[in-house]
Design a protein around this motif. Structure first.
Motif, PDB file in Angstrom:
ATOM      1  N   SER A  30       0.852  -1.196   0.000  1.00 41.31           N
ATOM      2  CA  SER A  30       0.000   0.000   0.000  1.00 41.31           C
ATOM      3  C   SER A  30       0.880   1.235   0.000  1.00 41.31           C
ATOM      4  N   PRO A  31       0.973   1.912  -1.124  1.00 42.89           N
ATOM      5  CA  PRO A  31       1.882   3.059  -1.192  1.00 42.89           C
ATOM      6  C   PRO A  31       1.232   4.344  -0.700  1.00 42.89           C
ATOM      7  N   GLU A  32       2.070   5.308  -0.450  1.00 38.43           N
ATOM      8  CA  GLU A  32       1.606   6.663  -0.200  1.00 38.43           C
ATOM      9  C   GLU A  32       2.094   7.485  -1.385  1.00 38.43           C
ATOM     10  N   PHE A  34       2.421  11.068  -3.733  1.00 36.21           N
ATOM     11  CA  PHE A  34       2.548  12.518  -3.639  1.00 36.21           C
ATOM     12  C   PHE A  34       2.719  13.120  -5.033  1.00 36.21           C
ATOM     13  N   LEU A  46       5.663  20.443  -1.917  1.00 35.28           N
ATOM     14  CA  LEU A  46       4.573  19.480  -1.931  1.00 35.28           C
ATOM     15  C   LEU A  46       3.308  20.122  -2.481  1.00 35.28           C
ATOM     16  N   ARG A  49      -0.992  15.125  -1.525  1.00 34.18           N
ATOM     17  CA  ARG A  49      -0.724  13.745  -1.146  1.00 34.18           C
ATOM     18  C   ARG A  49      -2.067  13.016  -1.068  1.00 34.18           C
ATOM     19  N   ILE A  51      -3.437  10.770   0.708  1.00 36.97           N
ATOM     20  CA  ILE A  51      -4.159  10.455   1.940  1.00 36.97           C
ATOM     21  C   ILE A  51      -4.995  11.636   2.425  1.00 36.97           C
ATOM     22  N   ARG A  90       5.942   6.774  -1.597  1.00 36.98           N
ATOM     23  CA  ARG A  90       6.646   6.396  -0.377  1.00 36.98           C
ATOM     24  C   ARG A  90       6.137   5.034   0.055  1.00 36.98           C
ATOM     25  N   ALA A  91       7.076   4.093   0.141  1.00 38.20           N
ATOM     26  CA  ALA A  91       6.746   2.729   0.551  1.00 38.20           C
ATOM     27  C   ALA A  91       7.136   2.537   2.011  1.00 38.20           C
TER      28      ALA A  91
END
Lengths: 108, 114
Positions: A30-32, A34, A46, A49, A51, A90-91
């Protein structure tokens, strides 16, 4: 290993036209995801993202786990949107893996 | 509130020399990461430090090393410089090393190896 692909090096649109910057990723967990933006002579910052599911400067991005994509969209491009855009993942290891970037040029 | 600060902004070194790059994170941020950005490419992860401990290392040779100090600032050292080390070196800080927090990047140090 994770990988992020931005297939377009350059995207050129006219002011007021819709914009879609493509981002595809490969990661088994499950990646995050951006989106970062770099305006001329400015630092990487940034933009979004996944989430937080927010809209910044009119941009939105939806994580599509089935297609492993996180495309960035804006319905009406503005000249001030011209910049380099980087998709990043981001893993579990906490490091960011960046794509190669897409230069967006918005013509008047 | 100062952002992430990096020094120097530009640096020219000769092949074989050693270089030290410095980074001060945002106040309250305990995690610092280093990235290398070669012209025309996206940033590549080098190191992450959190609470003075190395939490991650990218696919870079042992010539690259880093450390984090008690005040959470960090240094990146590169020994035996090669022409291919010419790049923009970015520092990023975050409150923690965990997921859910975004990274804030500095303006970078432009290293040219001649």
């Amino acid at each position: 290993a994770q990988r992020v692909t931005q297939p377009e090096k350059l995207l050129s649109v006219f002011k007021g036209a819709p914009v879609e910057l493509k981002c595809n990723y490969s990661y088994s967990g499950s990646p995050e995801l951006f989106w970062y933006v770099q305006y001329s002579r400015q630092r990487l910052q940034l933009l979004l993202r996944h989430i937080s599911r927010e809209s910044i400067k009119g941009f939105t991005a939806d994580l599509n786990k089935g297609e492993t994509s996180f495309h960035l969209k804006k319905p009406f491009a503005q000249e001030e949107d011209s910049a380099m855009y980087y998709c990043a993942l981001r893993a579990a290891g906490n490091m960011l893996t960046f794509g190669g970037g897409t230069r967006l040029m918005v013509k008047p | 509130d100062a952002g992430v600060t990096q020094s120097p902004t530009h640096l020219i070194k000769t092949r074989g020399q050693q270089v030290t790059l410095r980074c001060s994170p945002i106040s309250g941020h305990k995690s610092v990461s280093w990235y290398q950005q070669v012209l025309g490419q996206g940033p590549q992860f080098i190191f992450q430090y959190y609470e003075k401990e190395e939490r991650g290392r990218g696919n870079f040779p042992d010539r690259f090393s880093a450390r984090q100090f008690p005040n959470y600032s960090s240094e990146l050292n590169v020994n035996a410089l090669l022409l291919g080390d010419s790049a923009l070196y970015l520092c990023a800080s975050s409150r923690t090393a965990g997921q859910g927090y975004g990274y804030t990047f500095g303006s970078g140090t432009r290293l040219t190896v001649v």
